[in-house]
Design a protein around this motif. Structure first.
Motif, PDB file in Angstrom:
ATOM      1  N   SER B  55       0.829  -1.218   0.000  1.00 15.66           N
ATOM      2  CA  SER B  55       0.000   0.000   0.000  1.00 15.66           C
ATOM      3  C   SER B  55       0.852   1.252   0.000  1.00 15.66           C
ATOM      4  CB  SER B  55      -0.881   0.067   1.250  1.00 15.66           C
ATOM      5  OG  SER B  55      -1.846  -0.907   1.235  1.00 15.66           O
ATOM      6  N   SER B  56       1.822   1.287   0.895  1.00  8.91           N
ATOM      7  CA  SER B  56       2.636   2.498   1.012  1.00  8.91           C
ATOM      8  C   SER B  56       3.402   2.765  -0.279  1.00  8.91           C
ATOM      9  CB  SER B  56       3.610   2.368   2.186  1.00  8.91           C
ATOM     10  OG  SER B  56       2.910   2.382   3.402  1.00  8.91           O
ATOM     11  N   PHE B  57       3.993   1.705  -0.839  1.00  7.47           N
ATOM     12  CA  PHE B  57       4.760   1.888  -2.076  1.00  7.47           C
ATOM     13  C   PHE B  57       3.868   2.266  -3.257  1.00  7.47           C
ATOM     14  CE2 PHE B  57       8.710  -0.568  -0.592  1.00  7.47           C
ATOM     15  CZ  PHE B  57       9.436   0.600  -0.476  1.00  7.47           C
ATOM     16  N   SER B  58       2.565   1.979  -3.163  1.00  9.44           N
ATOM     17  CA  SER B  58       1.668   2.395  -4.250  1.00  9.44           C
ATOM     18  C   SER B  58       1.431   3.909  -4.194  1.00  9.44           C
ATOM     19  CB  SER B  58       0.336   1.650  -4.149  1.00  9.44           C
ATOM     20  OG  SER B  58      -0.457   2.181  -3.097  1.00  9.44           O
ATOM     21  N   ARG B  59       1.751   4.528  -3.047  1.00  4.12           N
ATOM     22  CA  ARG B  59       1.489   5.969  -2.902  1.00  4.12           C
ATOM     23  C   ARG B  59       2.752   6.823  -2.878  1.00  4.12           C
ATOM     24  NH1 ARG B  59      -2.576   3.766   1.004  1.00  4.12           N
ATOM     25  NH2 ARG B  59      -0.795   3.590   2.399  1.00  4.12           N
TER      26      ARG B  59
END
Lengths: 413, 413
Positions: B55-59
């Motif tokens: 999730s974090s790396f998608s943002r």
């Protein structure tokens, strides 16, 4: 039942405010056997709030939300949730009456933005907030529940305790139980302790997990039992905890979850004994740690912060010759400080510190981080010289913990 | 540059430990103009850690992770990240040497699980942890960076300050210059201050931003200048800051970034005056706040924590008649406490508190949260009764800030 928490507020993401709400909610939910599985902290932005909601609802059925409900322009949670659940804002007489009553009680003037507080989504159930103006909103969708609460701790805690927890239990009729037993262990490194407990861990029933929570000098061990009902879990947990106690012997010095100061307080309370502090380099932090514990006035009489040598000499009666000959940062000085404060405040136990917290004041023989710590219990005393790493704050914190621990050792030897 | 933080640890999700790391990281990154946009707190579970990472790396392109790196079985972060980035654990001589050195320095015995600390993923760059045994791991994938750090605050802070921040700036070619000027403003609400500064804000050059950081009683104002080089930014920032000072007059009581205790210390240092404290309900916290400031020994002589009435009477010479007639929580008591400690420690200024921090001890006339605060400067004195909301910790914190601010007011009137 698994629960996620979404914490909203720009102030949390610039580090201006520390979120203590989530931890409190987690502890409360644990009491009813519910588990917080994830906490997400987001800014006051529509997209970030709704994305977090989508994610949370993809994993759990209950989401508790705190923050973003103030009357100012940057607080957008109410509008965001209203749109998310497909409603519109309507004026609510009961909420308005509550806001009015709170303003009257606080002798404040209403204005346009306080008036706006009374608008609530028509797709939620409003829970009155008895201690603040922001309404608490309960949303439901496909069996899932979102409760939006104010970020002000006293408001959130009040509505949780008075209404929300009970209503959640009723709504979900879930009775899975989680029980914890925590203890404090001294004079062990985490790895040596883990070695010692390898067999114990291996033999644990599958419903019980062991967790290590290390802090300098002390390791907190927590056993968690999880199952269908408390009644059958309790004896299993008790047996495991008893086994742990027998394995750790005198290393285990507190059999409940407590701070070091709290553990010391329990020892003092049990024995009906009293405590005082005489602090130089810790500057009042030991007294502060002790008095953070509710009820500490029963055993803590007070302390002297002897920051200057004049105070050490004139209030604590440290001999001027000692200060001259050995210096303020010395074994003789801290031992005279504990003896002095024990006499001055007529107490059973005393802790003293004198050291160089830095960044200035260090020398080759006594570098920054050098701290003499002493403890006195009746007429037994102990002193030790430490060399702590880290900055001023860390040296103070470590010296504080060492002082508390030294007295605990002296009392439990 | 946007950054997300992932905080790992079961202890955080049952509320046993409060995460203060994220706030600290956010403040540090704020200083270099980077922004923390989301914080996710997850348990020690493989799936939850990797989902949070996805999730974090998608943002964002930078994820900072803390926790889950101890030598015990419940800490699985290292293994999880190793698998996530497709590597295998290999023995690292340098990490082993570091672990050995730390054990030697602390006079501890190595064992099997400390030995395991030296195994690191072969797909990361190891950053040595100078103050702990858990290695810091820097992973890269498609230009994105993950840094995994220990959850122990002193370890995380040390590697962030010594290595990680600089390396992140270099990696992302962030060479922009950022300068800050901060000041402390008293006796203004945020909205009235923002009204007062509307014109000033409007006229600010585009390279300068003004931020409001309100705390109870005091607002911190920060001007941030951002541009290509420091040399040309400095005079622009200086001009804006000078204008701000002239607009705020005596409301601006400190022209550097400082805690309230730090601001008070600067006043005292400038005037060559000395300070002492006499604390009941704050239990040493005011002295602690004062002595957290490096160099405070130049003006702070010491203090008395007068938790019991006996100490108020026998050490501070509060009259037994006052304690009997008005009670310990009264105007007369706190004024006698400041006068008493001023005499006892021969100082120019004093602060005193006496109140009911709770949860017990309240009454109808003096409910929990009632605190009398006094300040004394030479022979001028002031006392005020507050009714603070919140729990014990909040009452202590608010009383501490009020005491410091009261003396600052008395000194700058």
């Amino acid at each position: 039942m698994n629960v996620e928490i979404i914490v909203i507020g720009d102030e949390l993401l610039i580090g201006q405010v520390t979120d203590t709400n989530s931890g409190w909610i987690a502890r409360e939910l644990n009491h009813i056997g519910w588990e917080v599985t994830e906490i997400t902290t987001v800014r006051d932005r529509v997209r970030e709030i709704t994305d977090a909601l989508d994610s949370s609802f993809s994993r759990v059925d209950v989401v508790l939300m705190t923050g973003g409900l103030g009357p100012t322009k940057d607080d957008i949670t109410k509008q965001t949730l209203c749109a998310y659940f497909g409603g519109k804002l309507v004026f609510d007489e009961a909420v308005f009456a509550n806001v009015e009553a709170i303003f009257r009680r606080r002798n404040l003037q209403m204005n346009a933005s306080t008036h706006d507080q009374a608008y609530v989504p028509d797709v939620c159930t409003v829970i009155q907030n008895p201690v603040g103006t922001a309404p608490v909103m309960w949303f439901e969708r496909e069996g899932k529940v979102l409760v939006s609460m104010p970020g002000v701790p006293v408001e959130m805690k009040t509505v949780m305790q008075e209404t929300v927890i009970e209503r959640l239990r009723k709504h979900f009729c879930d009775h899975s139980a989680i029980l914890h037993r925590t203890c404090l262990v001294k004079d062990f490194t985490e790895s040596r302790l883990s070695e010692t407990l390898t067999g114990f861990e291996h033999d644990l029933p599958s419903c019980i997990k062991l967790a290590y929570l290390p802090t300098p000098g002390v390791i907190r061990l927590r056993l968690t039992a999880r199952g269908d009902d408390e009644a059958s879990l309790q004896p299993i947990l008790d047996r495991a905890f008893a086994k742990l106690k027998s394995l750790l012997g005198h290393h285990l010095f507190c059999d409940v979850d407590a701070t070091l100061a709290g553990a010391l307080g329990r020892l003092l309370s049990k024995r009906g004994e009293t405590l005082a502090t005489a602090e130089s380099c810790t500057g009042g932090n030991i007294a502060h740690e002790i008095t953070r514990v509710a009820g500490s006035s029963a055993y803590f009489k007070g302390g002297i912060v002897a920051y200057s040598n004049a105070v050490k000499e004139h209030v604590l009666h440290v001999s001027p010759d000692t200060l001259e000959r050995c210096g303020a940062v010395s074994r003789d000085t801290v031992l005279q400080m504990t003896a002095g404060v024990q006499r001055l405040l007529s107490v059973d136990c005393a802790i003293a510190t004198s050291g160089i917290a830095g960044p200035g004041g260090g020398s080759v023989e006594k570098p920054v981080g050098t701290v003499w710590v002493a403890a006195r219990y009746g007429d037994r005393e102990q002193a030790e010289c430490f060399l702590f790493e880290g900055d001023r704050e860390q040296v103070i914190a470590r010296a504080t913990q060492s002082g508390l621990l030294m007295l605990i050792r002296l009392m439990t030897e």
